[in-house]
Design an enzyme around this catalytic site. Structure first.
Site, PDB file in Angstrom:
ATOM      1  N   ASP A   1      40.426  42.516  37.413  1.00 49.48           N
ATOM      2  CA  ASP A   1      39.913  42.011  38.541  1.00 49.48           C
ATOM      3  C   ASP A   1      40.318  40.538  39.567  1.00 49.48           C
ATOM      4  OD1 ASP A   1      37.880  41.256  36.320  1.00 49.48           O
ATOM      5  OD2 ASP A   1      36.769  40.486  38.134  1.00 49.48           O
TER       6      ASP A   1
ATOM      7  N   ASP B   1      42.201  38.425  33.827  1.00 53.15           N
ATOM      8  CA  ASP B   1      41.950  40.326  33.647  1.00 53.15           C
ATOM      9  C   ASP B   1      41.720  40.998  34.939  1.00 53.15           C
ATOM     10  OD1 ASP B   1      40.545  39.481  31.319  1.00 53.15           O
ATOM     11  OD2 ASP B   1      38.267  39.365  32.155  1.00 53.15           O
TER      12      ASP B   1
ATOM     13  N   ASP C   1      37.899  34.922  23.562  1.00 51.26           N
ATOM     14  CA  ASP C   1      37.978  33.461  24.197  1.00 51.26           C
ATOM     15  C   ASP C   1      37.475  32.188  24.011  1.00 51.26           C
ATOM     16  OD1 ASP C   1      36.076  34.084  25.107  1.00 51.26           O
ATOM     17  OD2 ASP C   1      36.354  34.808  27.293  1.00 51.26           O
TER      18      ASP C   1
ATOM     19  N   ASP D   1      45.285  49.683  27.679  1.00 48.14           N
ATOM     20  CA  ASP D   1      44.461  50.064  26.491  1.00 48.14           C
ATOM     21  C   ASP D   1      43.621  51.224  27.186  1.00 48.14           C
ATOM     22  OD1 ASP D   1      45.503  48.313  24.351  1.00 48.14           O
ATOM     23  OD2 ASP D   1      43.731  47.029  23.952  1.00 48.14           O
TER      24      ASP D   1
END
Length: 537
Positions: free
Chosen positions: A191, A189, A283, A130
């Site tokens: 990282d 995610d 989540d 995004d």
């Protein structure tokens, strides 16, 4: 009154200011007494609620460890893996990597996911980008093409908007036609760096138990030693994984999905209503809805996925606002739905509403701030109000010990952890109230900034320097925006606590000034932004 030499000019001025304030305070003291006594009772009740919750979880986790009865150890993982390999029956797995302007870490996450050990014809890597930086988009796409050339099935997906933020990206990703052949989806995610055997250590659990919707792995922090702030974060998160997640998995087969480092059964996601963006904790929202449908969750405590802690105070504040505001807002939205649900037991309803939401997500923040940062200092100024030592000292000491023992290597930092958590409780309490009232900033979503620690370690050593309090490591500051470093609420709390500390030192008898001086100092340090890692703008 202590004898401190009032003939000294500086002390005489201090006594004068204190006497003037006492005169004004005496006018407010009478109506404040009953209010303060009621506040102490309320805070005492909340403290006991939190204390009982922590002790209960400690008993459960000790029982689980002593009896060796962790749920995931009951599965014969090696036999399940061997069966998959022998029969060549590996299911098709989708791996999603949502990202937004992740210039420092996108190569790490894509590289780690594309290196997962799984049959290449049954693995689809979906990069959901995004990013608003078009140059960065081109770089991410180029990285995806590099792995495609190596034989990995990588799908690079972008959107023209950020509708729904992460939840919107994940939802649209599951709607792609090629996903219809996938049975499970792993989410990381930007990282996060899973080990190559991650899927072999999670998928077999889902195949062996058709009631299982989610397998969650633990987080391992690659930059925990970067500064004092990351060490203190590690202490809090170690407790979350070691105790809270493990207890939820072992007792109710429920815990809040951490948003990453987990594998979902796609059918369970659809059954729960899919990804929703009504709160900033999409989540947790999905996890609660799936649980109400009867699905079970499994936490695998010995499976760790490397990731990065926010090491700048600005990034950490944004993260904690989202993590505190979102659950409170979700609690408000779902309480009635949870109570009326007929598919789960009464015990599970009580666990989700009382333990998971009310005590851990609301009471824990409120009692930390209002009791330890407001009520206790006020009792110094109003000596007519008695403060029970059991509530003020023994209960918080027990709670602190139960938390700290989860990170043995940081036991010597426990005082700093207490002061740090008390300061952050101001921010978390404000965020929880915003969530409950659905006030301004309730849907604020700011992606947690990552610094790509594993890449930069070799480069930052020459220009690191020591600054701040207690040897906090920092990067050289070229310039900074004043508004990003000065936090007025923390500074005002520091002034209040400092006055209470001085007042108690001069007129008190309980030696609370020792704690109050330290806590005031912590509010000042964090109010001026001297915590965490600094980077130039």
């Amino acid at each position: 009154m202590r004898t401190l030499g009032p003939e000294d000019p500086g002390m005489a001025m201090l006594y004068g200011v204190t006497d003037n304030f006492r005169s004004v305070w005496q006018l407010l003291e009478v109506p404040m007494v009953p209010f303060l006594r009621l506040s102490i009772i309320i805070c005492a009740v909340m403290s006991i609620m939190l204390f009982k919750e922590r002790v209960h979880m400690a008993i459960v986790i000790m029982t689980v460890k002593l009896m060796g009865s962790k749920w995931y150890t009951k599965f014969k993982l090696e036999a399940l893996k061997q069966d998959l390999e022998d029969n060549n029956s590996c299911p098709t797995v989708l791996v999603q990597i949502p990202m937004y302007n992740e210039k420092e870490v996108y190569k790490l996450s894509i590289g780690a996911v594309c290196s997962l050990s799984w049959p290449s014809d049954r693995l689809i890597v979906q990069v959901l980008d995004d990013s608003t930086n078009m140059v960065l988009r081109e770089l991410v796409e180029l990285e995806c093409k590099k792995w495609v050339a190596k034989g990995v099935n990588v799908k690079y997906e972008t959107r023209n908007n950020r509708n729904g933020y992460k939840a919107g990206a994940l939802r649209e990703g599951l709607q792609k036609q090629y996903v219809n052949d996938c049975e499970f989806v792993a989410i990381f995610d930007a990282d996060f760096q899973p080990e190559t055997d991650f899927l072999w250590r999670t998928i077999p659990y889902l195949l062996d138990n058709s009631e299982l919707a989610l397998v969650q792995a633990r987080w391992k922090f690659v930059n925990a030693d970067e500064c004092l702030m990351t060490r203190l974060q590690e202490m809090s998160l170690d407790y979350h994984f070691t105790v809270e997640q493990e207890v939820g998995s072992s007792t109710c087969s429920f815990f809040g999905f951490n948003g990453t480092a987990g594998v979902w059964r796609i059918r369970a996601i659809h059954d729960a209503g899919g990804w929703k963006d009504r709160t900033t904790v999409e989540d947790m929202d999905l996890a609660v809805r799936a649980s109400l449908k009867g699905w079970k969750f499994l936490f695998v405590g010995d499976l760790c996925v490397k990731n990065e802690l926010p090491s700048t105070f600005k990034a950490y504040r944004f993260q904690q606002h989202r993590w505190s505001c979102g659950p409170a807002n979700l609690f408000k939205k779902m309480s009635k739905e949870i109570m009326l649900c007929e598919k789960v037991s009464i015990w599970k309803k009580i666990y989700v509403i009382y333990s998971f939401f009310f005590v851990r997500k609301i009471v824990a923040h409120w009692v930390t701030f209002f009791f330890y940062c407001v009520i206790i200092p006020l009792t110094v100024l109003i000596p007519q109000v008695h403060l029970p030592k059991a509530i003020a000292i023994y209960i918080p000491a027990t709670i602190t010990i139960l938390n700290a023992i989860c990170t043995p290597r940081s036991l010597h930092l426990v005082v700093f952890w207490i002061l740090f958590e008390n300061v952050m409780s101001l921010h978390r309490t404000k965020a929880a109230i915003i969530g409950l009232l659905e006030a301004n900033r309730v849907n604020e979503w700011v992606v947690t900034e990552k610094l790509g620690n594993t890449i930069k370690q070799k480069n930052i050593k020459p220009w690191r320097r020591r600054c701040g309090l207690c040897g906090l490591e920092a990067r050289h500051v070229v310039k900074f925006r004043l508004g990003e470093r000065i936090h007025m609420l923390e500074l005002l709390m520091g002034v209040f606590l400092m006055y209470c500390a001085i007042y108690d030192f001069l007129f008190g008898h309980d030696h609370f000034f020792i704690y109050l001086f330290l806590q005031a100092g912590a509010f000042f340090v964090m109010g001026f932004g001297y915590v965490g890692t600094f980077v130039s703008n």
